[in-house]
Design a protein around this motif. Structure first.
Motif, PDB file in Angstrom:
ATOM      1  N   GLU A 287      99.495  39.627  83.449  1.00  0.00           N
ATOM      2  CA  GLU A 287      98.645  39.152  82.348  1.00  0.00           C
ATOM      3  C   GLU A 287      97.282  38.696  82.882  1.00  0.00           C
ATOM      4  O   GLU A 287      96.248  38.931  82.248  1.00  0.00           O
TER       5      GLU A 287
ATOM      6  N   LYS B  43      95.229  41.721  83.563  1.00  0.00           N
ATOM      7  CA  LYS B  43      94.774  42.314  82.299  1.00  0.00           C
ATOM      8  C   LYS B  43      93.573  41.525  81.744  1.00  0.00           C
ATOM      9  O   LYS B  43      92.568  42.095  81.338  1.00  0.00           O
ATOM     10  N   TRP B  44      93.736  40.204  81.757  1.00  0.00           N
ATOM     11  CA  TRP B  44      92.663  39.340  81.251  1.00  0.00           C
ATOM     12  C   TRP B  44      91.374  39.574  82.046  1.00  0.00           C
ATOM     13  O   TRP B  44      90.297  39.686  81.490  1.00  0.00           O
TER      14      TRP B  44
ATOM     15  N   GLU C 175      89.775  42.826  81.166  1.00  0.00           N
ATOM     16  CA  GLU C 175      89.116  42.756  79.845  1.00  0.00           C
ATOM     17  C   GLU C 175      87.823  41.969  79.885  1.00  0.00           C
ATOM     18  O   GLU C 175      86.918  42.190  79.084  1.00  0.00           O
TER      19      GLU C 175
END
Ligand code: ADE
Length: 247
Positions: free
Chosen positions: A234, A237-238, A241
């Motif tokens: 996660e 991913k963050w 992004e």
């Protein structure tokens, strides 16, 4: 070893930066070398003049050919593979991608590419593609001052590089920026896998993601909770992004 020979009238403007922090460490570790050629030594006449008025009239003085050729030719004679860079507002716009090409397409890595170019984002991959520490690459940066240069100087220039669409008083600041952005990419200069990861994560146009350190709460501004979650997937991913895109 990456070597920069800087042809300038103002060595004293460049030296303090190159003797500080990461550039100094790169020199100490034998990963980079900075050498200077004083353009004034090749000046003409009693005043060691390096510039003259433009044919056809107009304002300002132009850097003459003779001092430039006489300064650069002996360096090229010793190292014919050395490439000449001319900082100029009308050059190719400098970018992270170009910095990577200068750092890695110059024999410093066996593949001719960044050791992290396979995009695997792993320390193992970075180590597998160990750069060739015996490779040498040599750039000569000619720092013009005054209002411009005689066009014939371009006949000995390999790369015309612009730092952006604005005009500086000379090539010294661009030279430092080019050197800094290339040298920090040489494996071992930053000394950490973190830099390797960030470079691999980036394809040259992606820039870093926002980062935070302690305290968690500074004047009511808190750290995004996902970064405290311990969930590496996660977090990655963050970060993907939220990584900035170069303009
Ligand atoms: N010399 C003067 N201005 C410059 C710029 N923007 N980029 C590179 N070299 C320069």
């Amino acid at each position: 070893m990456i070597k920069f020979t800087i042809v300038t009238l103002f060595r004293e403007a460049l030296e303090p930066y190159l003797k500080t922090s990461m550039m100094w460490k790169a020199t100490e570790k034998g990963l980079a070398e900075f050498d200077f050629v004083n353009l004034r030594d090749f000046g003409l006449g009693p005043h060691k003049s390096v510039d003259d008025t433009p044919y056809g009239g107009g304002d300002g003085m132009l850097l003459r050919c003779e001092p430039v050729f006489n300064a650069i030719e002996p360096v090229k004679a010793k190292d014919p593979d050395a490439k000449v860079i001319l900082p100029t507002p009308v050059g190719v716009i400098w970018s992270q991608k170009l910095a990577r090409e200068f750092a890695f397409n110059s024999g410093l890595c066996p593949s001719g590419l960044s050791p992290w170019a396979d995009g695997t984002n792993s320390r193992a991959a970075a180590l597998r593609n160990t750069p060739n520490q015996n490779a040498n690459s040599h750039f000569i940066i000619l720092c013009p001052h005054y209002e411009g240069y005689d066009e014939r100087i371009l006949s000995i220039v390999d790369y015309k590089i612009s730092l952006g669409k604005y005009v500086l008083t000379g090539g010294e600041l661009p030279a430092l920026i080019i050197i800094d952005s290339v040298v920090r990419l040489i494996p071992g200069v930053l000394g950490g896998e973190k830099s390797a990861e960030i470079e691999s994560f980036s394809d040259g146009d992606n820039l870093e993601y926002p980062q935070y350190t302690k305290p968690y709460d500074f004047r009511g501004m808190t750290v995004p909770d996902i970064l405290l979650s311990g969930n590496h997937g996660e977090v990655a991913k963050w970060r993907a992004e939220h990584s900035g895109k170069a303009g």
